[in-house]
Design an enzyme around this catalytic site. Structure first.
Site, short mmCIF file in Angstrom:
data_model
loop_
_atom_site.label_atom_id
_atom_site.label_comp_id
_atom_site.label_asym_id
_atom_site.label_seq_id
_atom_site.Cartn_x
_atom_site.Cartn_y
_atom_site.Cartn_z
N HIS A 194 60.19 14.33 -9.39
CA HIS A 194 60.11 12.89 -9.10
C HIS A 194 59.79 12.60 -7.64
O HIS A 194 59.54 11.45 -7.27
CB HIS A 194 61.42 12.20 -9.49
CG HIS A 194 61.24 10.83 -10.05
ND1 HIS A 194 60.34 9.93 -9.52
CD2 HIS A 194 61.85 10.19 -11.07
CE1 HIS A 194 60.40 8.79 -10.21
NE2 HIS A 194 61.31 8.93 -11.15
N ASP A 198 55.62 9.04 -9.89
CA ASP A 198 56.61 8.31 -10.68
C ASP A 198 56.35 8.44 -12.18
O ASP A 198 55.41 9.10 -12.61
CB ASP A 198 56.66 6.82 -10.27
CG ASP A 198 55.31 6.13 -10.44
OD1 ASP A 198 54.47 6.61 -11.23
OD2 ASP A 198 55.09 5.09 -9.78
#
Length: 222
Positions: A194, A198
């Protein structure tokens, strides 16, 4: 073991999944499987199709073909795909298909088969299991339905190809109607870092892989 622990400590692991209908792939495999086995000496599995689709999708979503630096995302201008190979429960090796973005389906299938065979026979050189910019692990061959793999550092994503089984699905008919048919269906599950991108980016990459698998004229690749 230390590599896996370090990966979990380094990357915030996130997880995304798409369900893929492999009927389009099967249409090509069923036509050529006999000829293919006779010519190549091994069966044409789903893995080369998935690998080819991943390579093409990475061209559109390059942040998955990358590593995280101290202050920047380092995007690679080549695609070296690692294919995880189980060594009869005695460990795992990840041989690498170099320059996979320059190879079509048949070349990828040959190389994946060769690397997997030599991995199981412990005949790979160190440079054949080093590097890699994206990894695929083929857990579906063991019957898994959904696998959250651990990222192979310093990469930012790993894709698990889970079991492909025949299921009822809704198909669009040529006249515009819908019908329930039986197709081979399986999950593609991706663990991703992450820090690198995204959820929308990850999801749209998977949708692109799904679209390629389900709609490409694979006969043209052979």
């Amino acid at each position: 073991a230390s590599h896996m622990v370090a990966s979990k400590a380094t990357s915030p692991h996130a997880f995304s999944v798409v369900e893929v209908d492999f009927h389009n792939v099967d249409a090509t495999r069923s036509k050529v499987k006999g000829e293919w086995k006779a010519a190549e000496g091994f069966s044409l599995t789903y893995l080369p199709f998935i690998t080819r689709a991943v390579v093409d999708a990475l061209a559109e979503f390059p942040h998955l073909n990358a590593s995280v630096g101290d202050t920047d995302l380092v995007v690679h201008n080549y695609v070296d795909v690692g294919i995880a190979v189980d060594l009869d429960y005695q460990g795992l090796l990840v041989p690498v298909v170099r320059a996979a973005d320059s190879k079509r389906l048949r070349a990828i299938a040959r190389e994946v088969n060769d690397l997997a065979n030599r991995a199981r026979n412990r005949k790979l050189s160190p440079d054949e299991i080093s590097g890699g910019t994206f990894t695929i692990t083929n857990n579906g061959s063991s019957g898994s339905v959904l696998t959250m793999a651990v990222i192979n550092q310093p990469q930012v994503a790993i894709l698990s190809t889970d079991a492909i089984t025949r299921k009822p699905v809704v198909a669009n008919l040529p006249n515009g109607d819908e019908a329930i048919v039986i197709h081979p269906v399986g999950n593609l599950a991706m663990t991703w870092d992450h820090r690198a991108f995204d959820g929308a980016y990850a999801a749209n990459f998977l949708v692109k892989v799904k679209q390629i698998i389900e709609t490409r004229d694979w006969s043209q690749e052979l």
